[in-house]
Motif scaffolding. Structure first.
Motif, PDB file in Angstrom:
ATOM      1  N   LYS A   7       1.674 -14.816  -9.807  1.00 58.31           N
ATOM      2  CA  LYS A   7       0.573 -14.903 -10.763  1.00 58.31           C
ATOM      3  C   LYS A   7       0.200 -16.351 -11.096  1.00 58.31           C
ATOM      4  O   LYS A   7       1.021 -17.134 -11.532  1.00 58.31           O
ATOM      5  N   ARG A  31      -0.788  -8.240   0.341  1.00 60.51           N
ATOM      6  CA  ARG A  31      -1.214  -8.537  -1.027  1.00 60.51           C
ATOM      7  C   ARG A  31      -2.449  -7.668  -1.297  1.00 60.51           C
ATOM      8  O   ARG A  31      -3.505  -7.867  -0.683  1.00 60.51           O
ATOM      9  N   PRO A  32      -2.312  -6.716  -2.199  1.00 55.35           N
ATOM     10  CA  PRO A  32      -3.465  -5.857  -2.528  1.00 55.35           C
ATOM     11  C   PRO A  32      -4.605  -6.680  -3.141  1.00 55.35           C
ATOM     12  O   PRO A  32      -4.405  -7.820  -3.565  1.00 55.35           O
ATOM     13  N   VAL A  33      -5.766  -6.085  -3.183  1.00 60.93           N
ATOM     14  CA  VAL A  33      -6.920  -6.716  -3.825  1.00 60.93           C
ATOM     15  C   VAL A  33      -7.383  -5.843  -4.989  1.00 60.93           C
ATOM     16  O   VAL A  33      -7.142  -4.634  -5.014  1.00 60.93           O
ATOM     17  N   ASP A  34      -8.065  -6.470  -5.952  1.00 62.09           N
ATOM     18  CA  ASP A  34      -8.589  -5.720  -7.098  1.00 62.09           C
ATOM     19  C   ASP A  34      -9.933  -5.090  -6.733  1.00 62.09           C
ATOM     20  O   ASP A  34     -10.390  -5.180  -5.587  1.00 62.09           O
ATOM     21  N   GLN A  35     -10.577  -4.478  -7.712  1.00 60.07           N
ATOM     22  CA  GLN A  35     -11.845  -3.774  -7.457  1.00 60.07           C
ATOM     23  C   GLN A  35     -12.968  -4.716  -7.043  1.00 60.07           C
ATOM     24  O   GLN A  35     -13.989  -4.278  -6.524  1.00 60.07           O
ATOM     25  N   LYS A  38     -10.734  -9.435  -4.911  1.00 60.98           N
ATOM     26  CA  LYS A  38      -9.916 -10.636  -5.087  1.00 60.98           C
ATOM     27  C   LYS A  38      -8.438 -10.263  -4.985  1.00 60.98           C
ATOM     28  O   LYS A  38      -8.025  -9.223  -5.498  1.00 60.98           O
ATOM     29  N   VAL A  40      -4.674  -9.764  -5.811  1.00 62.09           N
ATOM     30  CA  VAL A  40      -3.958  -9.607  -7.077  1.00 62.09           C
ATOM     31  C   VAL A  40      -2.825 -10.632  -7.146  1.00 62.09           C
ATOM     32  O   VAL A  40      -2.594 -11.380  -6.199  1.00 62.09           O
ATOM     33  N   SER A  41      -2.109 -10.652  -8.247  1.00 60.87           N
ATOM     34  CA  SER A  41      -1.103 -11.688  -8.485  1.00 60.87           C
ATOM     35  C   SER A  41       0.269 -11.361  -7.904  1.00 60.87           C
ATOM     36  O   SER A  41       1.251 -11.982  -8.274  1.00 60.87           O
TER      37      SER A  41
END
Length: 90
Positions: A7, A31-35, A38, A40-41
């Motif tokens: 983060k 590393r997943p991405v947000d909606q 971008k 995520v941390s």
């Protein structure tokens, strides 16, 4: 598998992959991405061998990059993984 919280560090996926390779052979780093698309941390890494997990814990957990502390969380305890074969996904 283990989760790595990055983060606010701004560490790129390519940087994390190069650091993780120093710990041992890994199957995947994700590393997943947000909606909004971008990153995520946090990211998730799966090492081929238990020693990769142990090295990553010793080398990375608690280290500070760009003023932010790296935190590693395990999905399973290393002792629960010892002796269990891992098959590579196709």
């Amino acid at each position: 598998m283990m989760g790595i919280l990055t983060k606010g560090t701004g560490l790129s996926d390519s940087f994390m992959e190069s650091v993780l390779q120093k710990c041992g052979e890994f199957i995947r780093w994700r590393r997943p991405v947000d909606q909004f698309g971008k990153p995520v941390s946090f990211g998730i890494v799966e090492f081929r061998e238990v020693m990769g997990i142990i090295r990553a814990m010793k080398l990375l957990n608690g280290q500070v990059f760009k003023g932010k502390r790296i935190e590693i969380r395990m999905s399973k305890k290393p002792k629960d993984l010892v002796g269990k074969p891992h098959t590579k996904e196709a």
